[in-house]
Design an enzyme around this catalytic site. Structure first.
Site, PDB file in Angstrom:
ATOM      1  NE  ARG A 120      -3.599  -2.474   2.185  1.00  0.00           N
ATOM      2  CZ  ARG A 120      -4.153  -3.521   3.136  1.00  0.00           C
ATOM      3  NH1 ARG A 120      -4.023  -2.684   4.321  1.00  0.00           N
ATOM      4  NH2 ARG A 120      -4.959  -4.401   2.985  1.00  0.00           N
ATOM      5  CB  SER A 272      16.125  33.037   4.301  1.00  0.00           C
ATOM      6  OG  SER A 272      16.879  33.147   5.661  1.00  0.00           O
ATOM      7  CE  LYS A 278      19.753  31.736   0.599  1.00  0.00           C
ATOM      8  NZ  LYS A 278      20.252  30.483   1.399  1.00  0.00           N
ATOM      9  CG  ASN A 280      16.326  29.122   0.520  1.00  0.00           C
ATOM     10  OD1 ASN A 280      17.528  29.346  -0.036  1.00  0.00           O
ATOM     11  ND2 ASN A 280      15.993  29.566   1.633  1.00  0.00           N
ATOM     12  NE  ARG A 311       9.335 -17.609  14.273  1.00  0.00           N
ATOM     13  CZ  ARG A 311       8.881 -18.588  13.439  1.00  0.00           C
ATOM     14  NH1 ARG A 311       9.492 -18.873  12.292  1.00  0.00           N
ATOM     15  NH2 ARG A 311       7.919 -19.386  13.717  1.00  0.00           N
TER      16      ARG A 311
END
Length: 381
Positions: A120, A272, A278, A280, A311
């Site tokens: 899944r 930032s 900035k 990013n 096991r």
């Protein structure tokens, strides 16, 4: 492990809900119910006893914390869960508790539930890998003939096209998605009984195993694989490769987004806290962050393939959380890369400006365009 603060940032929220404690309990119950029905079909369980199982299961109310605390004594959550289930079934029909967990051992239920959860969650990883590959293919088509600098060892080499760069991303992502999808489809049921011999369900063990697989939509096991963990090892490798396939374009985007190059930018760049100028490439950055966690998790799963006799004493137990974390890391890498590439803005003017800084074979972009055509024509989905 699940973390509500960081899951969205790393992209792990795509699979968090199918790998959490509640999902584990639901999967364990699903396996136990299917096992009762498969054993009934094979004639091992009385039909009247089996009729008491499903309504009793529906009345079970136990949370992950409670079951986890009860699991400490026996080393896995199946033991206390089966105890609870048998008690609940006995309340519905006296003596019907024997219809719960027929012929099985705890590992049968744990492994089969792990396979269900893996398929899944893994399907979402594949979906995002393919979405990322499609986004890369769209970039390759749109920029088949857009010249840019190819770079080797951090330096400009010869001209190429951005389409060729994106086509290379697409090729790696397609390969990773196809390999992972194939392995997910091959993951089998687990049913071997206490020592993997099917003794408790003889001579009907193979029929119960096949019936359980059919009811859960899983591949047949052939023989029990309690300590034969090549499937887990192959899966770990494929998830690690998928993360690496995402890390490559994410790294390129981070580098190409640099101020000095400015050849690409994300549609929704991050800011930032201290530098307002900035922008990013946060989706690419967090794709890399998720991908970087994968190799260590892969190594743990490969190391856990060394298991004692019939096991494992610890190696098997190490797989549960490690594989879930690897699925989260690979999913995060794929989902964050998809967000990056589906909104990626390409800046041909910056590419041309940077390309003019070095001399090269200016016929190369035409040859690069031919490579784009070859990659896109050969895509296998």
């Amino acid at each position: 492990m699940a973390n509500e603060l960081f899951d969205p940032l790393y992209g792990a929220d795509r699979v968090a809900g199918v790998l959490d404690g509640g999902a584990w309990i639901a999967a364990l119950l699903e396996v136990e119910l299917a096992l009762t029905n498969a054993a009934t079909d094979a004639g091992i369980v009385d039909e009247h006893d089996a009729d008491a199982v499903e309504p009793a299961f529906g009345a079970i109310r136990v949370g992950p914390a409670e079951l986890g605390a009860e699991a400490v004594e026996g080393g896995n959550p199946v033991i206390p869960l089966v105890r609870r289930l048998r008690a609940a079934v006995e309340k519905v029909r006296d003596g019907a508790g024997r219809a719960v967990h027929p012929g099985a051992t705890s590992q049968d239920v744990m492994d089969t539930a792990l396979v269900l959860l893996t398929r899944r969650a893994g399907s979402r990883v594949v979906e995002d890998l393919r979405g990322s590959a499609d986004a890369a293919a769209a970039l390759a088509t749109a920029h088949r003939d857009t010249p840019c600098a190819a770079r080797t060892l951090g330096q400009q080499a010869l001209p190429t096209t951005f389409g060729a760069v994106a086509a290379s991303w697409c090729s790696g992502l397609d390969r990773a998605a196809a390999r992972l999808a194939g392995l997910l489809g091959e993951l089998p049921v687990q049913f071997g009984g206490a020592a993997g011999t099917l003794a408790a369900s003889y001579p009907h063990g193979p029929a119960v195993a096949d019936g359980l697989a059919a009811r859960l939509g899983l591949a047949p096991q052939g023989v029990p694989w309690h300590t034969e963990r090549t499937r887990i090892g192959e899966l770990a490798g494929a998830l690690g490769v998928a993360a690496g396939a995402c890390a490559k374009p994410a790294t390129d985007v981070v580098l190409l987004s640099g101020t000095e190059l400015g050849e690409v930018s994300e549609a929704a760049p991050g800011d930032s806290s201290s530098m307002p100028h900035k922008r990013n490439p946060i989706a690419a950055v967090t794709a890399r962050a998720s991908a970087r966690r994968a190799p260590g998790l892969v190594a743990t799963l490969l190391a856990s393939m060394e298991q004692e006799h019939q096991r494992a004493a610890g190696a098997w137990h190490a797989e549960w959380v490690t594989l879930a974390d690897l699925l989260r890391a690979s999913s995060g890498a794929a989902s964050r890369l998809r967000a990056c590439l589906e909104g990626l803005a390409v800046h041909p003017d910056a590419m041309a400006r940077n390309l003019a800084l070095a001399a090269g074979d200016h016929d190369a972009p035409h040859h690069a365009g031919d490579l784009v055509d070859r990659v896109l024509a050969g895509r296998v989905r």
